[in-house]
Write a protein that holds these residues in place. Structure first.
Motif, mmCIF file in Angstrom:
data_model
loop_
_atom_site.group_PDB
_atom_site.id
_atom_site.type_symbol
_atom_site.label_atom_id
_atom_site.label_comp_id
_atom_site.label_asym_id
_atom_site.label_seq_id
_atom_site.Cartn_x
_atom_site.Cartn_y
_atom_site.Cartn_z
ATOM 1 N N TYR A 93 6.481 21.103 40.963
ATOM 2 C CA TYR A 93 5.568 20.325 40.142
ATOM 3 C C TYR A 93 4.177 20.945 40.159
ATOM 4 O O TYR A 93 3.647 21.223 41.237
ATOM 5 C CB TYR A 93 5.464 18.884 40.646
ATOM 6 C CG TYR A 93 4.534 18.046 39.789
ATOM 7 C CD1 TYR A 93 5.003 17.390 38.659
ATOM 8 C CD2 TYR A 93 3.177 17.955 40.091
ATOM 9 C CE1 TYR A 93 4.140 16.648 37.860
ATOM 10 C CE2 TYR A 93 2.313 17.218 39.299
ATOM 11 C CZ TYR A 93 2.807 16.566 38.181
ATOM 12 O OH TYR A 93 1.960 15.844 37.376
ATOM 13 N N PRO A 94 3.541 21.159 38.993
ATOM 14 C CA PRO A 94 4.035 20.905 37.636
ATOM 15 C C PRO A 94 5.004 21.968 37.131
ATOM 16 O O PRO A 94 5.589 21.819 36.067
ATOM 17 C CB PRO A 94 2.755 20.894 36.802
ATOM 18 C CG PRO A 94 1.867 21.862 37.503
ATOM 19 C CD PRO A 94 2.152 21.684 38.972
ATOM 20 N N ARG A 254 -0.276 13.121 42.820
ATOM 21 C CA ARG A 254 -0.259 13.752 41.495
ATOM 22 C C ARG A 254 -1.156 13.009 40.509
ATOM 23 O O ARG A 254 -1.880 13.629 39.722
ATOM 24 C CB ARG A 254 1.171 13.804 40.952
ATOM 25 C CG ARG A 254 2.105 14.701 41.737
ATOM 26 C CD ARG A 254 3.525 14.606 41.207
ATOM 27 N NE ARG A 254 4.456 15.397 42.004
ATOM 28 C CZ ARG A 254 5.766 15.436 41.796
ATOM 29 N NH1 ARG A 254 6.296 14.720 40.805
ATOM 30 N NH2 ARG A 254 6.545 16.195 42.556
#
Length: 271
Positions: A93-94, A254
């Protein structure tokens, strides 16, 4: 001949998707402003090189700019981990992040070899280390004169080098004062280079413990006042220690990171 461009135009002209990019600066003169401009321009698939990746690389990785990280030590100095880098490695991620790890000494020698136009760096190192088991680019050679076994790795030759410095004169010569690190070597090793500076002056006054990069080695100079904050620039401003402490909480999640990115970088602000 050195060009003088805005930072926005410098990044747009010099850095391309898929490039290998080294943003260097040791303890101070870390090119945060240039890194933020790379994020704003949504550059992708970069291989990022840095001896000590810290917050600016956490931000670049978290923004989805990088596909690979080539580094020695990495972390938030005095605080802890790089949570966005860790999330990319562990959870893609991302996006997925490939890593290649070296020692400080290896990278310093590899930059110097690249600056000299050599294909590899040879040095004493990695004796007793298990890192060669994890890094296929670590090899060894035997000295033809002494028979000594020495470590060997490919030289570092980035597509783009980016550093920050205190001053440039009107011809494009750049003065770096204070801790030098590998800024000289990374500029000389790269195909293209950008130097952001605090100011342009008529004449460079060379002081002890300073380095002058000649204009012929630099493609673009861009004026970026406070372009190294939250790190420091000797003679201009101090390190913002609170930024590094606050970053730990921002980067752990996040959602909080993406909110920070939108409000402090994509809208051209700062923390």
């Amino acid at each position: 001949m050195t060009k003088f461009l805005t930072l926005k135009n410098a990044i747009a002209e010099i850095v391309k998707n898929g490039d290998t990019v080294a943003l260097e600066g040791f303890t101070h003169l870390i090119p945060f402003a240039a890194g933020h401009e790379i994020i704003r321009q949504k550059l992708r698939d970069l291989t990022l090189i840095r001896m000590t990746p810290d917050l600016i690389y956490d931000q670049l990785v978290g923004a989805g700019c990088a596909k690979k990280l080539f580094f020695s030590w990495g972390g938030n100095p005095g605080v802890g981990s790089l949570h966005r880098v860790r999330d990319a490695i562990e959870h893609s991620y991302p996006c997925a992040l490939e890593i290649t790890e070296h020692s400080h000494a290896a990278m310093a020698n590899a930059y110097e070899a690249g600056a000299a136009g050599l294909p590899l760096a040879v040095f004493r190192g990695y004796i007793g280390s298990e890192l060669p088991l994890a890094n296929k680019d670590i090899s060894s050679i035997t000295c033809p004169f002494t028979g000594e076994k020495l470590a060997a790795i490919p030289s570092i030759k980035p597509d783009v080098s980016i550093i920050h410095a205190q001053k440039a004169d009107r011809e494009g010569n750049v003065l770096i004062e204070g801790i030098i690190g590998v800024q000289k070597e990374v500029v000389l090793s790269a195909k293209r280079s950008i130097v952001t500076v605090e100011e342009i002056v008529d004449n460079l006054e060379v002081t002890p413990n300073a380095c002058v990069l000649p204009a012929w080695a630099i493609d673009v100079v861009a004026v970026a006042p406070q372009g190294a904050k939250p790190s420091y620039a000797l003679g201009y401003y101090d390190r913002d220690n609170s930024y590094y402490k606050e970053w730990d909480a921002i980067s752990r999640n996040r959602e909080t990171f993406n909110e920070w990115l939108q409000s402090h970088v994509l809208t051209q602000g700062d923390i």
